[in-house]
Design a protein around this motif. Structure first.
Motif, PDB file in Angstrom:
ATOM      1  N   LYS A  58      33.062  49.788  76.518  1.00 15.19           N
ATOM      2  CA  LYS A  58      34.327  49.607  75.816  1.00 15.19           C
ATOM      3  C   LYS A  58      34.011  49.414  74.342  1.00 15.19           C
ATOM      4  O   LYS A  58      33.184  48.568  73.986  1.00 15.19           O
ATOM      5  CB  LYS A  58      35.066  48.390  76.361  1.00 15.19           C
ATOM      6  CG  LYS A  58      36.445  48.211  75.750  1.00 15.19           C
ATOM      7  CD  LYS A  58      37.163  46.989  76.287  1.00 15.19           C
ATOM      8  CE  LYS A  58      38.560  46.925  75.712  1.00 15.19           C
ATOM      9  NZ  LYS A  58      39.263  45.717  76.094  1.00 15.19           N
ATOM     10  N   LYS A  89      38.288  56.691  85.356  1.00 19.34           N
ATOM     11  CA  LYS A  89      37.597  57.702  84.569  1.00 19.34           C
ATOM     12  C   LYS A  89      36.337  58.175  85.272  1.00 19.34           C
ATOM     13  O   LYS A  89      35.963  59.345  85.169  1.00 19.34           O
ATOM     14  CB  LYS A  89      37.246  57.138  83.193  1.00 19.34           C
ATOM     15  CG  LYS A  89      38.449  57.059  82.284  1.00 19.34           C
ATOM     16  CD  LYS A  89      38.072  56.767  80.864  1.00 19.34           C
ATOM     17  CE  LYS A  89      39.284  56.953  79.950  1.00 19.34           C
ATOM     18  NZ  LYS A  89      39.004  56.626  78.566  1.00 19.34           N
ATOM     19  N   LEU A 127      38.121  52.270  83.802  1.00 15.19           N
ATOM     20  CA  LEU A 127      36.767  52.816  83.911  1.00 15.19           C
ATOM     21  C   LEU A 127      36.559  53.473  85.266  1.00 15.19           C
ATOM     22  O   LEU A 127      35.999  54.564  85.366  1.00 15.19           O
ATOM     23  CB  LEU A 127      35.747  51.706  83.689  1.00 15.19           C
ATOM     24  CG  LEU A 127      34.298  52.158  83.753  1.00 15.19           C
ATOM     25  CD1 LEU A 127      33.998  53.090  82.601  1.00 15.19           C
ATOM     26  CD2 LEU A 127      33.351  50.980  83.725  1.00 15.19           C
ATOM     27  N   GLY A 155      30.063  52.099  82.181  1.00 15.04           N
ATOM     28  CA  GLY A 155      30.938  52.491  81.087  1.00 15.04           C
ATOM     29  C   GLY A 155      30.746  51.586  79.900  1.00 15.04           C
ATOM     30  O   GLY A 155      29.913  50.683  79.900  1.00 15.04           O
ATOM     31  N   GLU A 190      46.355  52.577  80.012  1.00 15.34           N
ATOM     32  CA  GLU A 190      46.015  52.306  78.614  1.00 15.34           C
ATOM     33  C   GLU A 190      47.268  52.036  77.801  1.00 15.34           C
ATOM     34  O   GLU A 190      47.310  51.123  76.974  1.00 15.34           O
ATOM     35  CB  GLU A 190      45.248  53.504  78.024  1.00 15.34           C
ATOM     36  CG  GLU A 190      43.779  53.471  78.402  1.00 15.34           C
ATOM     37  CD  GLU A 190      42.988  54.591  77.751  1.00 15.34           C
ATOM     38  OE1 GLU A 190      43.613  55.525  77.210  1.00 15.34           O
ATOM     39  OE2 GLU A 190      41.766  54.527  77.795  1.00 15.34           O
ATOM     40  N   SER A 197      39.258  51.361  73.794  1.00 17.07           N
ATOM     41  CA  SER A 197      39.382  52.053  75.072  1.00 17.07           C
ATOM     42  C   SER A 197      38.025  52.115  75.775  1.00 17.07           C
ATOM     43  O   SER A 197      36.972  51.911  75.182  1.00 17.07           O
ATOM     44  CB  SER A 197      39.955  53.453  74.889  1.00 17.07           C
ATOM     45  OG  SER A 197      39.281  54.126  73.877  1.00 17.07           O
ATOM     46  N   VAL A 198      38.125  52.392  77.035  1.00 17.43           N
ATOM     47  CA  VAL A 198      36.932  52.394  77.875  1.00 17.43           C
ATOM     48  C   VAL A 198      36.491  53.834  78.092  1.00 17.43           C
ATOM     49  O   VAL A 198      37.305  54.711  78.338  1.00 17.43           O
ATOM     50  CB  VAL A 198      37.260  51.748  79.235  1.00 17.43           C
ATOM     51  CG1 VAL A 198      36.012  51.639  80.080  1.00 17.43           C
ATOM     52  CG2 VAL A 198      37.870  50.389  79.038  1.00 17.43           C
ATOM     53  N   LEU A 199      35.196  54.061  77.953  1.00 17.38           N
ATOM     54  CA  LEU A 199      34.666  55.398  78.211  1.00 17.38           C
ATOM     55  C   LEU A 199      33.558  55.282  79.256  1.00 17.38           C
ATOM     56  O   LEU A 199      32.848  54.284  79.303  1.00 17.38           O
ATOM     57  CB  LEU A 199      34.077  56.006  76.935  1.00 17.38           C
ATOM     58  CG  LEU A 199      35.011  56.243  75.763  1.00 17.38           C
ATOM     59  CD1 LEU A 199      34.230  56.816  74.603  1.00 17.38           C
ATOM     60  CD2 LEU A 199      36.112  57.196  76.151  1.00 17.38           C
ATOM     61  N   THR A 200      33.434  56.300  80.066  1.00 16.25           N
ATOM     62  CA  THR A 200      32.297  56.299  80.977  1.00 16.25           C
ATOM     63  C   THR A 200      31.091  56.839  80.224  1.00 16.25           C
ATOM     64  O   THR A 200      31.229  57.585  79.253  1.00 16.25           O
ATOM     65  CB  THR A 200      32.568  57.194  82.191  1.00 16.25           C
ATOM     66  OG1 THR A 200      32.782  58.525  81.733  1.00 16.25           O
ATOM     67  CG2 THR A 200      33.796  56.729  82.939  1.00 16.25           C
ATOM     68  N   ASP A 228      35.240  61.840  86.262  1.00 12.14           N
ATOM     69  CA  ASP A 228      33.939  62.453  85.993  1.00 12.14           C
ATOM     70  C   ASP A 228      33.380  63.114  87.246  1.00 12.14           C
ATOM     71  O   ASP A 228      32.852  64.222  87.198  1.00 12.14           O
ATOM     72  CB  ASP A 228      32.952  61.396  85.491  1.00 12.14           C
ATOM     73  CG  ASP A 228      33.266  60.964  84.078  1.00 12.14           C
ATOM     74  OD1 ASP A 228      34.114  61.625  83.460  1.00 12.14           O
ATOM     75  OD2 ASP A 228      32.671  59.978  83.615  1.00 12.14           O
ATOM     76  N   PHE A 264      35.019  48.569  70.295  1.00 16.30           N
ATOM     77  CA  PHE A 264      35.930  47.682  69.575  1.00 16.30           C
ATOM     78  C   PHE A 264      36.000  48.078  68.119  1.00 16.30           C
ATOM     79  O   PHE A 264      35.074  48.645  67.585  1.00 16.30           O
ATOM     80  CB  PHE A 264      35.473  46.243  69.688  1.00 16.30           C
ATOM     81  CG  PHE A 264      35.498  45.753  71.110  1.00 16.30           C
ATOM     82  CD1 PHE A 264      36.705  45.393  71.698  1.00 16.30           C
ATOM     83  CD2 PHE A 264      34.354  45.703  71.845  1.00 16.30           C
ATOM     84  CE1 PHE A 264      36.735  44.958  73.009  1.00 16.30           C
ATOM     85  CE2 PHE A 264      34.380  45.283  73.165  1.00 16.30           C
ATOM     86  CZ  PHE A 264      35.571  44.904  73.745  1.00 16.30           C
ATOM     87  N   LYS A 272      30.235  45.787  68.416  1.00 17.40           N
ATOM     88  CA  LYS A 272      31.104  46.951  68.254  1.00 17.40           C
ATOM     89  C   LYS A 272      31.440  47.568  69.596  1.00 17.40           C
ATOM     90  O   LYS A 272      32.282  48.461  69.670  1.00 17.40           O
ATOM     91  CB  LYS A 272      30.423  47.993  67.377  1.00 17.40           C
ATOM     92  CG  LYS A 272      30.492  47.642  65.905  1.00 17.40           C
ATOM     93  CD  LYS A 272      29.820  48.698  65.094  1.00 17.40           C
ATOM     94  CE  LYS A 272      29.915  48.389  63.610  1.00 17.40           C
ATOM     95  NZ  LYS A 272      28.968  49.205  62.868  1.00 17.40           N
ATOM     96  N   CYS A 273      30.765  47.164  70.614  1.00 17.88           N
ATOM     97  CA  CYS A 273      31.103  47.677  71.938  1.00 17.88           C
ATOM     98  C   CYS A 273      30.600  46.690  72.969  1.00 17.88           C
ATOM     99  O   CYS A 273      29.895  45.735  72.645  1.00 17.88           O
ATOM    100  CB  CYS A 273      30.484  49.045  72.203  1.00 17.88           C
ATOM    101  SG  CYS A 273      28.740  49.008  72.567  1.00 17.88           S
ATOM    102  N   GLU A 274      31.023  46.926  74.194  1.00 15.20           N
ATOM    103  CA  GLU A 274      30.515  46.096  75.272  1.00 15.20           C
ATOM    104  C   GLU A 274      30.235  46.996  76.463  1.00 15.20           C
ATOM    105  O   GLU A 274      31.095  47.777  76.872  1.00 15.20           O
ATOM    106  CB  GLU A 274      31.541  45.018  75.635  1.00 15.20           C
ATOM    107  CG  GLU A 274      30.937  43.911  76.451  1.00 15.20           C
ATOM    108  CD  GLU A 274      31.865  42.713  76.530  1.00 15.20           C
ATOM    109  OE1 GLU A 274      32.202  42.332  77.648  1.00 15.20           O
ATOM    110  OE2 GLU A 274      32.249  42.185  75.473  1.00 15.20           O
ATOM    111  N   LEU A 275      29.038  46.884  76.959  1.00 15.83           N
ATOM    112  CA  LEU A 275      28.658  47.741  78.082  1.00 15.83           C
ATOM    113  C   LEU A 275      29.155  47.146  79.386  1.00 15.83           C
ATOM    114  O   LEU A 275      29.162  45.919  79.563  1.00 15.83           O
ATOM    115  CB  LEU A 275      27.144  47.879  78.133  1.00 15.83           C
ATOM    116  CG  LEU A 275      26.540  48.946  77.213  1.00 15.83           C
ATOM    117  CD1 LEU A 275      25.087  48.652  76.971  1.00 15.83           C
ATOM    118  CD2 LEU A 275      26.697  50.313  77.832  1.00 15.83           C
TER     119      LEU A 275
END
Lengths: 205, 177
Positions: free
Chosen positions: B175, A25, A22, B173, A93, B124-127, A29, B177, B162-165
Motif C-alpha cells: 500500500k 486484486k 488486495l 501486496g 476503494e 491504494s493497494v497494489l499486488t 492477477d 502513501f 512511503k509504503c507498507e508491505l
C-alpha cells in the motif's frame, strides 16, 4: 521476511478493507495469468491442428479445434469475471474515499462548532452594552470638560456659521444678477445691497 | 534471457581482460571496466540474479570467441566491489548467488514511487504481481522485476514511510502513501 520485520513497527496503516482489495486484486492477477496461459495454448493448438491437417489426420485436428473453441469460451468467461472483480475492488476503494470525505466533513463540522462555542451571544450583548455605556460616559466627561459654552455662545457660533455660508453663497449669483437685473429693476438690487450691511450689525450686537 | 545485440566493449575480445592483472593500476582499471560491463549486461538482459557457479553459462563471463572465461573467485571479488556501491548483494552465505542492481535499491525505489505518484496511486493497494508484471507497467523499467528484488526495493520505501508491505502466505501486496 521475519528478520527484517523483527523490530516493532509503528501502527500499521493497512486497513481490513485494504486487505480485501488486495485479495480481490490478487484474484484478478490469477485470472490474468490464467488468460495468458489459455492464450498461449490457443496459439499452440492452432499450430498443432494445422500440422495434423497437413498429415491428413482430420479427425484429430477437429478434436483439437473443438478443445480450442471451448477454451476460447473459457477466455470470454474469465473476461467477465475479471470485470466483476475490477468493479468490486473499485467499489471498495471508492467507498473508502467516501468514508474519508465524511470524516473530513465531520472534522470540519467539529471545528466550526468549537469556534462557535467560543462566541457566546450573551457575551456579545454584554460587550455591546458595556461599549455603549462607556461611550455615554465618555460623552459626559467631554461635555463637562469643554462644556463652558453658554446658550448665547452657541447662538453666536451658529450665526457665524450662517454668515460664512452666506458670504460664500452669493458669489455665484451676484455677478449674473447684477448684470441682468440692474437694467430691468434697479430697486431690487438696491434692496439686496441694503440687506448685506445689516447683517454684520446684527452680529456685533 | 535473450542475448540480443549486446555491444561488447573492446576489452571483451581482449584475452588479458579475463585474467586479473597483477599491476595495481591496471587492475583497478580492469575491475572498473568489469563492473560497468556487468551492470550494462544485466540491464540489457534484465538479469537480476547471477549464480557464480553457473557463471560460465553466461556469455558475459565466458567469451567462447576467444576461448576465455573469468575465474569464479575473480567474479566474486568484482561483485564484492559492486556491493560497496550498492549495485549487488550476495543472497547466500557462500556468496554463490548474487542479486545485481543495475539501479541501486534507492534508485529503483524512487523510480517506483515516481510511477505511483504520477498515477495517483497513493493510498491504494497494489499486488506485487501487477507492479512487476501487470499490463500497466509494461513500459516501465521495473517491468518483470524479480519479486525478491522488488520486495527489497519496497522495503527501502517502507523505511521512508512511503509504503507498507503486506506480506503473508497468500497476500503479497503493497500500500502506497
Amino acid at each position: 521476511m521475519g528478520i527484517i520485520f523483527g523490530k516493532k513497527k509503528p501502527i500499521s496503516r493497512v486497513t481490513a478493507q485494504d486487505k480485501a482489495v488486495l485479495q480481490l486484486k490478487q484474484q484478478r492477477d490469477k485470472l490474468k495469468q490464467y488468460q495468458k496461459r489459455i492464450a498461449l495454448t490457443l496459439a499452440t493448438d492452432r499450430e498443432l491442428a494445422k500440422k495434423l491437417l497437413a498429415k491428413g489426420q482430420k479427425d484429430r485436428a477437429l478434436l483439437l479445434l473443438k478443445k480450442k473453441r471451448y477454451q476460447e469460451q473459457l477466455l470470454l468467461k474469465t473476461d467477465n469475471q475479471l470485470e466483476n472483480l475490477e468493479t468490486l475492488s473499485h467499489d471498495i476503494e471508492f467507498a473508502q474515499i467516501e468514508l474519508q470525505v465524511v470524516e473530513g466533513l465531520k472534522q470540519g463540522n467539529d471545528a466550526l462548532k468549537q469556534v462557535n462555542a467560543a462566541i457566546n451571544i450573551e457575551d456579545i450583548e454584554r460587550i455591546l452594552d458595556e461599549t455603549r455605556e462607556a461611550k455615554e460616559k465618555q460623552d459626559e466627561i467631554s461635555d463637562l470638560l469643554s462644556g463652558g459654552l453658554t446658550q448665547e455662545d452657541e447662538e453666536a457660533v451658529e450665526d457665524e456659521l450662517a454668515e460664512i455660508i452666506k458670504e460664500q453663497m452669493p458669489n455665484v449669483p451676484s455677478t449674473e444678477v447684477d448684470v441682468e437685473e440692474a437694467e430691468k429693476s434697479p430697486h431690487k438690487t438696491k434692496e439686496k445691497t441694503k440687506q448685506i450691511p445689516k447683517e454684520p450689525v446684527a452680529l456685533e450686537a | 534471457m535473450s542475448e540480443t545485440e549486446i555491444e561488447w566493449p573492446w576489452q571483451y575480445n581482449f584475452p588479458p581482460f579475463f585474467t586479473l592483472q597483477p599491476h595495481a593500476e591496471t587492475r583497478a582499471k580492469q575491475v572498473q571496466a568489469w563492473k560497468s560491463l556487468i551492470l550494462d549486461y544485466c540491464k540489457k538482459c534484465k538479469l537480476y540474479l547471477i549464480d557464480v557457479r553457473e557463471a560460465s553459462n553466461i556469455p558475459l563471463f565466458n567469451n567462447s570467441g576467444i576461448n576465455r572465461k573469468l575465474e569464479q573467485t575473480v567474479i566474486v571479488s568484482i561483485l564484492s566491489e559492486l556491493q560497496k556501491t550498492g549495485h549487488a548483494a550476495p543472497i547466500d552465505k557462500p556468496k554463490n548467488r548474487w542479486e545485481i542492481y543495475w539501479h541501486t535499491l534507492e534508485e529503483w525505489s524512487s523510480m517506483i514511487y515516481d510511477y505511483v505518484s504520477n498515477r495517483g496511486l497513493q493510498g491504494s493497494v497494489l499486488t506485487l504481481y501487477e507492479l512487476s508484471q501487470g499490463d500497466d507497467v509494461k513500459d516501465e523499467e521495473f517491468y518483470e522485476m524479480q519479486q525478491e528484488v522488488l520486495i527489497k526495493v519496497l522495503q527501502t520505501l517502507e523505511k521512508d514511510r512511503k509504503c507498507e508491505l503486506i506480506l503473508s502466505d497468500d497476500d503479497q501486496g503493497v500500500k502506497f502513501f
